[in-house]
Design a protein around this motif. Structure first.
Motif, PDB file in Angstrom:
ATOM      1  N   ASP B  84       5.790  11.998 -12.188  1.00  7.71           N
ATOM      2  CA  ASP B  84       7.059  11.292 -12.310  1.00  7.71           C
ATOM      3  C   ASP B  84       6.954  10.189 -13.368  1.00  7.71           C
ATOM      4  O   ASP B  84       7.919   9.868 -14.043  1.00  7.71           O
ATOM      5  CB  ASP B  84       7.452  10.675 -10.960  1.00  7.71           C
ATOM      6  CG  ASP B  84       7.705  11.763  -9.919  1.00  7.71           C
ATOM      7  OD1 ASP B  84       8.057  12.880 -10.342  1.00  7.71           O
ATOM      8  OD2 ASP B  84       7.540  11.492  -8.720  1.00  7.71           O
ATOM      9  N   SER B  85       5.769   9.588 -13.453  1.00  7.92           N
ATOM     10  CA  SER B  85       5.519   8.660 -14.556  1.00  7.92           C
ATOM     11  C   SER B  85       4.284   9.176 -15.289  1.00  7.92           C
ATOM     12  O   SER B  85       3.526   9.974 -14.754  1.00  7.92           O
ATOM     13  CB  SER B  85       5.249   7.255 -14.022  1.00  7.92           C
ATOM     14  OG  SER B  85       4.095   7.256 -13.200  1.00  7.92           O
ATOM     15  N   ARG B  86       4.108   8.704 -16.508  1.00  8.95           N
ATOM     16  CA  ARG B  86       2.935   9.136 -17.262  1.00  8.95           C
ATOM     17  C   ARG B  86       1.681   8.588 -16.581  1.00  8.95           C
ATOM     18  O   ARG B  86       1.709   7.530 -15.961  1.00  8.95           O
ATOM     19  CB  ARG B  86       3.032   8.628 -18.696  1.00  8.95           C
ATOM     20  CG  ARG B  86       3.980   9.469 -19.541  1.00  8.95           C
ATOM     21  CD  ARG B  86       4.276   8.812 -20.867  1.00  8.95           C
ATOM     22  NE  ARG B  86       3.065   8.391 -21.549  1.00  8.95           N
ATOM     23  CZ  ARG B  86       2.911   7.176 -22.073  1.00  8.95           C
ATOM     24  NH1 ARG B  86       3.866   6.290 -21.963  1.00  8.95           N
ATOM     25  NH2 ARG B  86       1.802   6.853 -22.690  1.00  8.95           N
ATOM     26  N   LEU B  87       0.601   9.314 -16.750  1.00  7.18           N
ATOM     27  CA  LEU B  87      -0.645   8.891 -16.094  1.00  7.18           C
ATOM     28  C   LEU B  87      -1.071   7.507 -16.572  1.00  7.18           C
ATOM     29  O   LEU B  87      -1.509   6.667 -15.782  1.00  7.18           O
ATOM     30  CB  LEU B  87      -1.746   9.923 -16.375  1.00  7.18           C
ATOM     31  CG  LEU B  87      -3.104   9.643 -15.740  1.00  7.18           C
ATOM     32  CD1 LEU B  87      -2.988   9.477 -14.245  1.00  7.18           C
ATOM     33  CD2 LEU B  87      -4.083  10.758 -16.073  1.00  7.18           C
ATOM     34  N   GLY B  88      -0.914   7.277 -17.879  1.00 11.32           N
ATOM     35  CA  GLY B  88      -1.281   5.970 -18.431  1.00 11.32           C
ATOM     36  C   GLY B  88      -0.490   4.852 -17.782  1.00 11.32           C
ATOM     37  O   GLY B  88      -1.043   3.797 -17.431  1.00 11.32           O
ATOM     38  N   THR B  89       0.805   5.080 -17.588  1.00 18.49           N
ATOM     39  CA  THR B  89       1.660   4.072 -16.957  1.00 18.49           C
ATOM     40  C   THR B  89       1.221   3.836 -15.519  1.00 18.49           C
ATOM     41  O   THR B  89       1.162   2.699 -15.057  1.00 18.49           O
ATOM     42  CB  THR B  89       3.128   4.546 -16.981  1.00 18.49           C
ATOM     43  OG1 THR B  89       3.452   4.919 -18.322  1.00 18.49           O
ATOM     44  CG2 THR B  89       4.080   3.464 -16.522  1.00 18.49           C
ATOM     45  N   TRP B  90       0.928   4.932 -14.828  1.00 16.65           N
ATOM     46  CA  TRP B  90       0.479   4.826 -13.428  1.00 16.65           C
ATOM     47  C   TRP B  90      -0.805   3.993 -13.348  1.00 16.65           C
ATOM     48  O   TRP B  90      -0.938   3.105 -12.496  1.00 16.65           O
ATOM     49  CB  TRP B  90       0.236   6.228 -12.874  1.00 16.65           C
ATOM     50  CG  TRP B  90       0.007   6.272 -11.386  1.00 16.65           C
ATOM     51  CD1 TRP B  90       0.943   6.484 -10.422  1.00 16.65           C
ATOM     52  CD2 TRP B  90      -1.246   6.082 -10.701  1.00 16.65           C
ATOM     53  NE1 TRP B  90       0.351   6.442  -9.186  1.00 16.65           N
ATOM     54  CE2 TRP B  90      -0.980   6.192  -9.320  1.00 16.65           C
ATOM     55  CE3 TRP B  90      -2.551   5.836 -11.118  1.00 16.65           C
ATOM     56  CZ2 TRP B  90      -1.973   6.075  -8.351  1.00 16.65           C
ATOM     57  CZ3 TRP B  90      -3.549   5.702 -10.158  1.00 16.65           C
ATOM     58  CH2 TRP B  90      -3.251   5.828  -8.790  1.00 16.65           C
ATOM     59  N   LEU B  91      -1.737   4.264 -14.250  1.00 15.92           N
ATOM     60  CA  LEU B  91      -3.004   3.524 -14.239  1.00 15.92           C
ATOM     61  C   LEU B  91      -2.785   2.052 -14.596  1.00 15.92           C
ATOM     62  O   LEU B  91      -3.384   1.160 -13.992  1.00 15.92           O
ATOM     63  CB  LEU B  91      -3.995   4.164 -15.224  1.00 15.92           C
ATOM     64  CG  LEU B  91      -4.617   5.482 -14.758  1.00 15.92           C
ATOM     65  CD1 LEU B  91      -5.308   6.192 -15.923  1.00 15.92           C
ATOM     66  CD2 LEU B  91      -5.629   5.239 -13.639  1.00 15.92           C
ATOM     67  N   TYR B  92      -1.903   1.807 -15.575  1.00 13.26           N
ATOM     68  CA  TYR B  92      -1.598   0.420 -15.965  1.00 13.26           C
ATOM     69  C   TYR B  92      -1.021  -0.341 -14.781  1.00 13.26           C
ATOM     70  O   TYR B  92      -1.362  -1.485 -14.525  1.00 13.26           O
ATOM     71  CB  TYR B  92      -0.602   0.417 -17.130  1.00 13.26           C
ATOM     72  CG  TYR B  92      -1.238   0.080 -18.458  1.00 13.26           C
ATOM     73  CD1 TYR B  92      -2.422   0.681 -18.850  1.00 13.26           C
ATOM     74  CD2 TYR B  92      -0.662  -0.847 -19.311  1.00 13.26           C
ATOM     75  CE1 TYR B  92      -3.003   0.377 -20.063  1.00 13.26           C
ATOM     76  CE2 TYR B  92      -1.240  -1.160 -20.534  1.00 13.26           C
ATOM     77  CZ  TYR B  92      -2.406  -0.544 -20.904  1.00 13.26           C
ATOM     78  OH  TYR B  92      -2.994  -0.866 -22.094  1.00 13.26           O
ATOM     79  N   ARG B  93      -0.107   0.329 -14.077  1.00 13.44           N
ATOM     80  CA  ARG B  93       0.527  -0.319 -12.920  1.00 13.44           C
ATOM     81  C   ARG B  93      -0.525  -0.651 -11.858  1.00 13.44           C
ATOM     82  O   ARG B  93      -0.567  -1.758 -11.322  1.00 13.44           O
ATOM     83  CB  ARG B  93       1.600   0.601 -12.327  1.00 13.44           C
ATOM     84  CG  ARG B  93       2.242   0.015 -11.069  1.00 13.44           C
ATOM     85  CD  ARG B  93       3.476   0.769 -10.656  1.00 13.44           C
ATOM     86  NE  ARG B  93       3.236   2.177 -10.441  1.00 13.44           N
ATOM     87  CZ  ARG B  93       3.879   3.161 -11.029  1.00 13.44           C
ATOM     88  NH1 ARG B  93       4.827   2.895 -11.902  1.00 13.44           N
ATOM     89  NH2 ARG B  93       3.597   4.413 -10.768  1.00 13.44           N
ATOM     90  N   THR B  94      -1.397   0.314 -11.587  1.00 13.97           N
ATOM     91  CA  THR B  94      -2.425   0.108 -10.557  1.00 13.97           C
ATOM     92  C   THR B  94      -3.378  -1.011 -10.958  1.00 13.97           C
ATOM     93  O   THR B  94      -3.691  -1.891 -10.143  1.00 13.97           O
ATOM     94  CB  THR B  94      -3.204   1.420 -10.326  1.00 13.97           C
ATOM     95  OG1 THR B  94      -2.259   2.458 -10.065  1.00 13.97           O
ATOM     96  CG2 THR B  94      -4.155   1.309  -9.162  1.00 13.97           C
ATOM     97  N   VAL B  95      -3.817  -0.989 -12.208  1.00 14.64           N
ATOM     98  CA  VAL B  95      -4.745  -2.038 -12.676  1.00 14.64           C
ATOM     99  C   VAL B  95      -4.078  -3.408 -12.604  1.00 14.64           C
ATOM    100  O   VAL B  95      -4.686  -4.387 -12.157  1.00 14.64           O
ATOM    101  CB  VAL B  95      -5.214  -1.727 -14.119  1.00 14.64           C
ATOM    102  CG1 VAL B  95      -5.866  -2.942 -14.752  1.00 14.64           C
ATOM    103  CG2 VAL B  95      -6.199  -0.577 -14.121  1.00 14.64           C
ATOM    104  N   THR B  96      -2.814  -3.461 -13.027  1.00 17.44           N
ATOM    105  CA  THR B  96      -2.114  -4.753 -13.024  1.00 17.44           C
ATOM    106  C   THR B  96      -2.006  -5.292 -11.602  1.00 17.44           C
ATOM    107  O   THR B  96      -2.251  -6.474 -11.350  1.00 17.44           O
ATOM    108  CB  THR B  96      -0.707  -4.605 -13.640  1.00 17.44           C
ATOM    109  OG1 THR B  96      -0.855  -4.036 -14.951  1.00 17.44           O
ATOM    110  CG2 THR B  96      -0.012  -5.953 -13.768  1.00 17.44           C
ATOM    111  N   ARG B  97      -1.650  -4.422 -10.674  1.00 23.36           N
ATOM    112  CA  ARG B  97      -1.518  -4.879  -9.281  1.00 23.36           C
ATOM    113  C   ARG B  97      -2.863  -5.324  -8.709  1.00 23.36           C
ATOM    114  O   ARG B  97      -2.949  -6.334  -8.011  1.00 23.36           O
ATOM    115  CB  ARG B  97      -0.900  -3.769  -8.427  1.00 23.36           C
ATOM    116  CG  ARG B  97       0.581  -3.609  -8.729  1.00 23.36           C
ATOM    117  CD  ARG B  97       1.196  -2.474  -7.973  1.00 23.36           C
ATOM    118  NE  ARG B  97       2.626  -2.397  -8.230  1.00 23.36           N
ATOM    119  CZ  ARG B  97       3.401  -1.439  -7.805  1.00 23.36           C
ATOM    120  NH1 ARG B  97       2.899  -0.444  -7.104  1.00 23.36           N
ATOM    121  NH2 ARG B  97       4.695  -1.442  -8.083  1.00 23.36           N
TER     122      ARG B  97
END
Lengths: 147, 210
Positions: B84-97
């Motif tokens: 649903d979102s790009r993998l890079g975006t998903w990883l960025y979100r997880t790292v940021t959180r």
């Protein structure tokens, strides 16, 4: 500083980051060409933000490889724990459970405990005493009859 | 998303020579238990993910831990990750959180133990970008300024810092940041505005770096 300037200065950060919509961007651009004070404010802002350290992170292929291996090892540990490690723990747990549960589940049919045996002996002793009493009574009767 | 029938090792070796467009296929292979596929995904994204974690935390060891945790969570979520979102975006979100959580915990620890932020641990990127034509005095001054600025950034509230780093250093649009952190765009703008205002207050007459 006029009220207009205060409002425009509120927008300078978003203007710097190109986060204003087209109309707002145009309005700020027009204002700073006419207002030296706001133009200086924008320049100050840009100088400050250009001095913010950029943490350039270099990561060569060897380091990338090492990190990937670290992640894969952590993945195996977390999601696929080895039986060798857990086997001993599970075996120990099984033995402990066996020792705890076995005495309960294999309890022999009710047997006479030492306390129960003692109680029965006491009962027998009381019976013996009763018997002696009866015998004594019989003896008394015999004596009475004999006069 | 329909499952792909690619499982043989032959397909794997072909994929390893491909570029990120093969990401969807790598994800599918990883779901099917192909260890090399997941390893390849880690390898592809590790540099950016580590870079972001380092910018957010300022400490390499912590950054590695956070990046590793993000990849482990990706592995755990492989089944539910449907692009649903790009993998890079998903990883960025997880790292940021994860980094925001870490920064908040650190702040609490500092409050409890009355410890000051270890400014000496902050890296000094100006060393790498300093103008060689500048005088030693100017270089020293620029380093000192950078150190002080970094100190102020590190003192920002965790979410404010994350938004500033994502916009200023990662150059992500605010809309994307808002989506990533599940925040309203207006909230993200306000956080950025406050972060920059804090810097402006601390450095009212910042001189141009050499």
């Amino acid at each position: 500083m006029s009220r207009d300037c205060a409002e425009y200065r509120q927008q300078l950060t978003l203007f710097h980051y190109h986060e204003l919509d087209a109309g707002e961007t145009e309005a700020v651009e027009t204002h700073i060409t006419q207002c030296g004070s706001c133009e200086r404010e924008l320049q100050q802002l840009r100088k400050l933000l250009s001095a913010v350290p950029q943490t350039d992170f270099s990561f060569n292929s060897a380091q990338r490889q090492r990190f990937s291996e670290k992640v894969m090892t952590a993945r195996r540990r977390r999601f696929f724990p080895q039986w060798g490690t857990w086997g001993g723990v599970l075996a120990g747990a099984a033995v402990l459970i066996y020792l705890l549960i076995l005495p309960v589940s294999t309890t022999p049919p009710p047997s006479k405990t030492p306390a129960l045996v003692d109680f029965e002996i006491l009962e027998q002793l009381e019976l013996l005493q009763d018997m002696e009493l009866l015998q004594d009574l019989e003896l008394l009767q015999q004596l009475e009859e004999a006069g | 998303m329909p499952r792909l029938s690619l499982t043989p090792e032959g397909a794997m070796s072909t994929l390893l020579t491909m570029q990120p467009q093969s990401e969807t296929i790598l994800l599918e292979l990883a779901r099917n238990g192909q260890e090399r596929a997941f390893s390849q995904l880690v390898d592809t994204h590790s540099e950016k993910v580590l870079g972001l974690a380092l910018r957010l935390t300022g400490q390499r060891e912590v950054a590695e831990e956070i990046a590793q945790e993000a990849f482990l969570r990706l592995f755990k979520s492989l089944e539910s990750f449907r692009g649903d979102s790009r993998l890079g975006t998903w990883l960025y979100r997880t790292v940021t959180r994860l980094a925001i959580d870490h920064l908040r915990r650190e702040k609490i620890k500092r409050r409890i133990f009355f410890l000051r932020n270890k400014e000496t641990e902050q890296c000094d990127p100006l060393e790498r970008v300093a103008d060689t034509s500048a005088s030693p005095h100017d270089i020293l001054q620029a380093r000192e300024t950078a150190r002080q600025i970094q100190g102020v950034i590190d003192q920002l509230p965790a979410r404010q810092k994350a938004i500033f780093v994502l916009r200023h250093q990662e150059e992500l649009p605010l809309k994307e940041i808002a989506a990533m952190l599940s925040l309203e765009l207006g909230t993200v703008k306000a956080h950025l505005h406050r972060a920059v205002n804090r810097l402006r207050r601390e450095f009212p007459n910042e001189k141009e770096s050499p």
